[in-house]
Design a protein around this motif. Sequence first.
Motif, short mmCIF file in Angstrom:
data_model
loop_
_atom_site.label_atom_id
_atom_site.label_comp_id
_atom_site.label_asym_id
_atom_site.label_seq_id
_atom_site.Cartn_x
_atom_site.Cartn_y
_atom_site.Cartn_z
N ALA A 50 0.82 -1.21 0.00
CA ALA A 50 0.00 0.00 0.00
C ALA A 50 0.85 1.26 0.00
O ALA A 50 0.54 2.24 -0.68
CB ALA A 50 -0.93 -0.01 1.22
N ALA A 51 1.95 1.26 0.78
CA ALA A 51 2.78 2.47 0.88
C ALA A 51 3.79 2.57 -0.25
O ALA A 51 4.23 3.65 -0.59
CB ALA A 51 3.52 2.47 2.22
N GLY A 52 4.17 1.45 -0.86
CA GLY A 52 5.21 1.48 -1.88
C GLY A 52 4.75 2.03 -3.20
O GLY A 52 5.54 2.55 -3.98
N GLY A 53 3.45 1.94 -3.49
CA GLY A 53 2.98 2.42 -4.78
C GLY A 53 3.18 3.90 -4.96
O GLY A 53 3.44 4.39 -6.05
N ASP A 54 3.04 4.68 -3.85
CA ASP A 54 3.18 6.12 -3.95
C ASP A 54 4.63 6.56 -4.04
O ASP A 54 4.92 7.67 -4.47
CB ASP A 54 2.52 6.80 -2.73
N ARG A 55 5.56 5.71 -3.62
CA ARG A 55 6.96 6.12 -3.55
C ARG A 55 7.83 5.50 -4.63
O ARG A 55 9.01 5.81 -4.72
CB ARG A 55 7.54 5.73 -2.18
N THR A 56 7.25 4.65 -5.42
CA THR A 56 8.07 3.95 -6.41
C THR A 56 8.66 4.91 -7.42
O THR A 56 9.84 4.83 -7.78
CB THR A 56 7.23 2.89 -7.14
N SER A 57 7.89 5.87 -7.85
CA SER A 57 8.36 6.78 -8.89
C SER A 57 9.42 7.73 -8.37
O SER A 57 10.30 8.15 -9.10
CB SER A 57 7.18 7.58 -9.45
N SER A 58 9.31 8.14 -7.08
CA SER A 58 10.24 9.12 -6.54
C SER A 58 11.46 8.52 -5.90
O SER A 58 12.42 9.23 -5.62
CB SER A 58 9.52 10.00 -5.51
N ALA A 59 11.46 7.22 -5.64
CA ALA A 59 12.60 6.61 -4.95
C ALA A 59 13.78 6.54 -5.91
O ALA A 59 13.65 6.20 -7.07
CB ALA A 59 12.23 5.20 -4.46
N ALA A 60 14.97 6.86 -5.40
CA ALA A 60 16.18 6.79 -6.22
C ALA A 60 16.62 5.34 -6.35
O ALA A 60 16.43 4.53 -5.46
CB ALA A 60 17.29 7.62 -5.57
N ALA A 61 17.22 5.05 -7.48
CA ALA A 61 17.72 3.71 -7.72
C ALA A 61 18.86 3.41 -6.76
O ALA A 61 19.71 4.27 -6.50
CB ALA A 61 18.21 3.57 -9.16
N PRO A 62 18.88 2.22 -6.18
CA PRO A 62 19.95 1.92 -5.23
C PRO A 62 21.31 1.94 -5.90
O PRO A 62 21.46 1.54 -7.05
CB PRO A 62 19.59 0.51 -4.74
N GLY A 63 22.33 2.48 -5.19
CA GLY A 63 23.67 2.54 -5.75
C GLY A 63 24.31 1.16 -5.77
O GLY A 63 23.79 0.19 -5.21
N PRO A 64 25.46 1.08 -6.40
CA PRO A 64 26.15 -0.20 -6.48
C PRO A 64 26.68 -0.63 -5.12
O PRO A 64 26.96 0.21 -4.25
CB PRO A 64 27.31 0.09 -7.46
N ASP A 65 26.79 -1.91 -4.94
CA ASP A 65 27.31 -2.47 -3.69
C ASP A 65 28.82 -2.32 -3.70
O ASP A 65 29.55 -3.21 -4.15
CB ASP A 65 26.89 -3.93 -3.59
N VAL A 66 29.30 -1.16 -3.20
CA VAL A 66 30.73 -0.86 -3.27
C VAL A 66 31.53 -1.87 -2.44
O VAL A 66 32.59 -2.35 -2.88
CB VAL A 66 30.99 0.58 -2.79
N ASP A 113 33.67 3.11 -11.43
CA ASP A 113 34.21 4.36 -10.91
C ASP A 113 34.03 4.48 -9.40
O ASP A 113 34.81 5.16 -8.73
CB ASP A 113 33.55 5.54 -11.62
N GLU A 114 32.99 3.86 -8.87
CA GLU A 114 32.73 3.96 -7.43
C GLU A 114 33.81 3.29 -6.59
O GLU A 114 33.94 3.56 -5.39
CB GLU A 114 31.37 3.34 -7.09
N LEU A 115 34.60 2.39 -7.19
CA LEU A 115 35.66 1.71 -6.46
C LEU A 115 36.94 2.52 -6.38
O LEU A 115 37.84 2.17 -5.60
CB LEU A 115 35.96 0.35 -7.10
N MET A 116 37.08 3.57 -7.19
CA MET A 116 38.34 4.31 -7.22
C MET A 116 38.69 4.95 -5.89
O MET A 116 39.84 4.87 -5.45
CB MET A 116 38.30 5.35 -8.34
N PRO A 117 37.75 5.63 -5.20
CA PRO A 117 38.13 6.23 -3.90
C PRO A 117 38.61 5.20 -2.86
O PRO A 117 39.68 5.42 -2.27
CB PRO A 117 36.85 6.94 -3.46
N PRO A 118 37.91 4.09 -2.62
CA PRO A 118 38.45 3.15 -1.62
C PRO A 118 39.76 2.50 -2.05
O PRO A 118 40.64 2.27 -1.22
CB PRO A 118 37.32 2.11 -1.46
N ILE A 119 39.92 2.22 -3.35
CA ILE A 119 41.18 1.66 -3.82
C ILE A 119 42.31 2.66 -3.62
O ILE A 119 43.42 2.30 -3.21
CB ILE A 119 41.06 1.24 -5.30
N ASN A 120 42.05 3.93 -3.88
CA ASN A 120 43.07 4.95 -3.70
C ASN A 120 43.47 5.08 -2.24
O ASN A 120 44.65 5.23 -1.91
CB ASN A 120 42.56 6.29 -4.24
#
Length: 486
Positions: free
Chosen positions: A47-63, A122-129
Motif C-alpha cells: 500500500a505504501a510502496g505504490g506512492d513512492r516507487t516513482s520518486s525513490a532513487a535507484a539503489p547505488g552499487p554495492d561498493v 568508478d565507485e571503487l576508485m576512492p576506496p582503492i586509492n
Amino acid sequence: MATVRTRDARDTSPETGSRGRAVFLYGALVILPAVAVVLLLAVRGHAAGGDRTSSAAAPGPDVYGRLLLALPVILLVGQGCAALCRRMSQPGVVGEILAGLVLGPSVLGLLWPFARHWLLPDELMPPINVLAQLGLVLFMFLVGHELDLRRVRGRGHALLVVSHVGVAVPMLTGVVLTLGLYGPFAPAHMDFTPFALFVAVSLSITAFPVLARIVAERRLGSSTAGSMALVSAAIGDVTAWCLLAVVVTTARHSSLLGVGRVLLLTIGFCALLWLVVRPAATRLLSGGERDGRTARLPEAAVLPVLLVGILLSALATDRIGVHAIFGAFLLGVITPRRPAVARAAAGVRSVTETLLLPLFFVYSGLRTEIGLLSGGWRTWLWCLLVLVAAVVAKWGSTTAAARSVGLPWEDSMLLGALMNCRGLTELIVLNVGLDLGVISPTLFTVFVVMAVVSTVMTSPAVSAVQRFVRSRATGDTSSPNLSMTH
C-alpha cells in the motif's frame, strides 16, 4: 503382565499429552504470529510502496561487495604479472605496474569494456586509492627502517652533490622540452610557468620505493653504490617534493611564501623526530626488556605503537605539505633496530607488499590510456624524445657527478643506472599533476610510458654494469698470470 501394561500406559500418557500441548503452543505462539507479521508487512508495504516507487532513487552499487570481488582479481593478476617479470629478470614491481595497465582502459578497457567497468567501476576508485596510499605509507616506513646510514657515513658531501646534480640537470632538460610540449600537450587553461615546472620535476624524479625493492632483490644493499643510491634518491626526492610544492603553489595562484613555510615546517619536523622521538623510541621499543630502572613496552604493544607512530608521522608531513610517505620514511630512519621492532616490521611488510602496495599500481594503470597516443606520429615522436631526454639527463648527470666526487667508474655507472629508475614516485607525481589539471591525460600517458620503460631498463642496466665489472676484474687478474707465464 496386565499390571505391567497398565503401568506402561499410565507412564506414556502424560508424555503424549505434554508433546501435544507443546505442538499446540508452538503453532499458536510462534507460527501464527510469524505468518501474521509477514502478511501485515506485505500488505502495508504494497500500500505504501505504490506512492513512492516513482520518486525513490535507484539503489547505488554495492561498493563493499564489488571491492571484495575486485581485490582478489587485482592480487591474482598482479602476482601473475610479477612472477612473469621475475622469470624475465625484471623486478616484481614492474609486473605490478603492468597489471595496472592490463586491468585499466589500455588493455581490458580496449578489448572488453563491459568487463572493465563491471569489475572496476568508478565507485571503487576512492576506496582503492585510500588503500593504495596506506600501502605507500607503510612501505616507506619499511624502506627507512632498513636504510643503514653507517654505510655512507663520511660521504655527506658526495651524496649532496650526486643527488642534487641528478635533480638539477634533468630539471633543466625538462624546461627545454617544455618549449615544444606546451603547445600540443598543455591544458587550455594552464599557464606556461607551472606547466614547465611540473615537466621539469617529472624528469628529475627517482622512484625511491621501487629503487629500494630493486636494491633488495639484487642484494645491493651492502654495496657502496646501492647504499649511496638509496640515500641519494631520498635526498633527491625530498628536494623534488619541495619543488613539487612550488608547482602546486604556482598552479593554485597562491603566494610563494607558502613554499618557505613548507620548508621551515619540514626542517622543524625533522628536528623533532631526531631530538625527541628518536631517544624516546630507543627507550621504549625494546620488547619488554629492562635497562636499569627504565621499563620497556611489552612486545605485544610494539606493533600497535609502531603503527600509531607511522600514521601520525605521515599525517604530520601531509599537513605540512610535503607528502605523507616522507613522514613515514623519516620515522623509519630514526626507529631503533631492535629484535622486537624487526618482528613487528615483518608483520607490516607481509600485508603491505602483498595486498596494499599493488593497489597503487592498479590505480595508476586505471588512469592511463595508451589509446591517447594514437594521435599520429608526432605524438609517438614526442614520447620517444621525452624518454631519451629523461634517461640521458638522469643517468648521465648522476654518473658524471659520482665520478667527480671520487667514486670509481664501475660504482658511478651502477649508481647512474639505479637512479634512472622512476616507477612508483613518478606515478605519484603524475597523479598529482593530473588531479591539479597541470597536465593533460595525453601527457600523463606519455610520462607513464617513460616511467615504465625507464624502470624496466634499470635491472638490465645493472646487470650489464655488473658484467662489465666482472669482465674487467677477470682481465685485470689474468694479465699478471700471462706476464708471469712469459
